[in-house]
Scaffold this motif. Sequence first.
Motif, short mmCIF file in Angstrom:
data_model
loop_
_atom_site.label_atom_id
_atom_site.label_comp_id
_atom_site.label_asym_id
_atom_site.label_seq_id
_atom_site.Cartn_x
_atom_site.Cartn_y
_atom_site.Cartn_z
N ARG A 7 -147.12 -45.21 -17.69
CA ARG A 7 -146.17 -46.27 -18.01
C ARG A 7 -145.36 -46.55 -16.76
O ARG A 7 -144.95 -45.61 -16.07
CB ARG A 7 -145.28 -45.77 -19.15
N CYS A 8 -145.11 -47.84 -16.48
CA CYS A 8 -144.32 -48.18 -15.29
C CYS A 8 -142.85 -47.81 -15.53
O CYS A 8 -142.28 -48.12 -16.58
CB CYS A 8 -144.43 -49.67 -14.99
N VAL A 9 -142.24 -47.16 -14.53
CA VAL A 9 -140.84 -46.76 -14.67
C VAL A 9 -139.91 -47.98 -14.67
O VAL A 9 -138.76 -47.90 -15.09
CB VAL A 9 -140.39 -45.80 -13.54
N ARG A 10 -140.41 -49.13 -14.20
CA ARG A 10 -139.54 -50.31 -14.08
C ARG A 10 -139.78 -51.32 -15.20
O ARG A 10 -138.85 -51.66 -15.92
CB ARG A 10 -139.78 -50.97 -12.72
N CYS A 11 -141.05 -51.78 -15.36
CA CYS A 11 -141.30 -52.86 -16.32
C CYS A 11 -141.87 -52.35 -17.64
O CYS A 11 -142.00 -53.11 -18.59
CB CYS A 11 -142.22 -53.92 -15.70
N GLY A 12 -142.24 -51.08 -17.68
CA GLY A 12 -142.75 -50.51 -18.93
C GLY A 12 -144.22 -50.81 -19.21
O GLY A 12 -144.74 -50.41 -20.25
N GLY A 23 -148.57 -46.99 -7.66
CA GLY A 23 -147.47 -47.78 -8.15
C GLY A 23 -147.96 -48.76 -9.20
O GLY A 23 -149.16 -48.90 -9.45
N CYS A 24 -147.01 -49.46 -9.83
CA CYS A 24 -147.35 -50.41 -10.90
C CYS A 24 -147.90 -51.70 -10.28
O CYS A 24 -147.19 -52.35 -9.51
CB CYS A 24 -146.11 -50.72 -11.72
N PRO A 25 -149.15 -52.11 -10.62
CA PRO A 25 -149.69 -53.36 -10.07
C PRO A 25 -148.82 -54.56 -10.41
O PRO A 25 -148.67 -55.47 -9.59
CB PRO A 25 -151.06 -53.46 -10.75
N ALA A 26 -148.19 -54.56 -11.59
CA ALA A 26 -147.38 -55.73 -12.00
C ALA A 26 -146.09 -55.84 -11.20
O ALA A 26 -145.55 -56.92 -11.03
CB ALA A 26 -147.07 -55.63 -13.50
N CYS A 27 -145.57 -54.70 -10.72
CA CYS A 27 -144.30 -54.72 -9.99
C CYS A 27 -144.47 -54.76 -8.47
O CYS A 27 -143.49 -54.92 -7.74
CB CYS A 27 -143.46 -53.48 -10.35
N GLU A 28 -145.71 -54.61 -8.00
CA GLU A 28 -145.96 -54.36 -6.58
C GLU A 28 -145.33 -55.41 -5.65
O GLU A 28 -144.74 -55.06 -4.64
CB GLU A 28 -147.48 -54.28 -6.34
ZN LIG Z 1 -144.09 -52.36 -13.47
#
Ligand SMILES: [Zn+2]
Length: 414
Positions: A7-12, A23-28
């Motif tokens: 689970r992404c620590v930022r966007c979930g 890292g999270c691909p969606a937040c990169e």
């Molecule tokens: Zn994310």
Amino acid sequence: MPVSGYRCVRCGARYPADRDYFGCPACETEVPANLEMDYAAPPPCPKADWEGRRPGLWRYVEALPVDGRGWVGLGEGGTPLLECRRLGDEIGLPGLMAKNEAQNPTWSFKDRLASVAVAWARANGRAGIAVSSSGNAGAAAAAYAARAGLPCLVLTTRAFPGTMQRFMRSFGAMVVALPTAPDRWTLNRALAQAWGWLPMSNAIDPPVGGHPAGVEGCKTIAYEIAQDLGWRVPDAVLVPVAYGDALYGIYRGFRDLVAAGVVDRLPRLVAVEAYPSLTRALSRGTDGPVTVEASGSRAHSIATPRGTYQALRAVRESGGTAVRVGDAEALQAQRALREREGLLVELSAAVPLAAARALAASGALRPEDRVVMVITSSGLKDLEVTDPDDEIPLAEPTLGGLARVLEERYGYAA
Ligand SMILES: [Zn+2]
């Protein structure tokens, strides 16, 4: 504890745990952020069971992502929480304590990451372990990989103390230097993708931190602190940070205890850094860490010009803060810990004392607070940094000759 994914620590955002991400691909492209282990249910914290087992990291197996069959142990965890009355009284914090992670098998908290990450790698059929390191993570990965019978590649640079370089080579790992720190990450990521070796440490620029499985190992620092305090939380926990794997793991550990109803609040988490990445992010109110200039630091294990999103978040959500400590204060703290409390710690591990002193002076920490300094690593690893003048004085073999040396060198008048 069965894992349902990452689970992404930022966007979930959620991702399957059958491969590695960097890292999270969606937040990169926005604010690079790490992933964390996602469990099907909140980890149980059966404190009576935990208390009935032998001390050490694996007594907390219910809250870890690997089951008992995958253990890779060298006796990690179970480190002492020591009162520091002499230094505590001196700086106005009588409740000052040190969680001495230098007593781990390779003398740093990285053993907690390596133990769980290597167990995860073995449980998931990985062919090897890869790590980018300035010393401690490389040595820990190498030791646990040796124990598990897995090959280990340590990517480093030649910028680190000689003892650290020899230390990383001690466990039979393949240690290779690259021109720059980011080169290590690029190659680490490439070989993780090409060979499927587990990337234990950060492998991307800007950095997001270590493998989510390894970070889970650091939760046990929080469990041990709470258990040693009779299942209560201290008022503040001060942690040296580079990418904040220890800080974020400790935050997750205390969060588990709150979710399970074992404790009723989080301690304030204080990130102590060599360069003011998180300090500046807090003062500016930015979503992510600020990249700052690497102006030169002898605290090489934490000398990173950019922290991570999750470290910043742990500080904010716990009501904590970040403190930057320079070389002069770090050297003073390192000396005070060994000469006044008997704790020989790496320069990077001494910075919580300097931060505690500053926060006590400003009133941010109060005399009645119980304050834990996480001492991350042993001072035997960078003696050439902290004690460069290492020649022992030679005395004439008479009492008069001895007295002269004691006075000249140590200021001791017999
Ligand atoms: Zn994310």
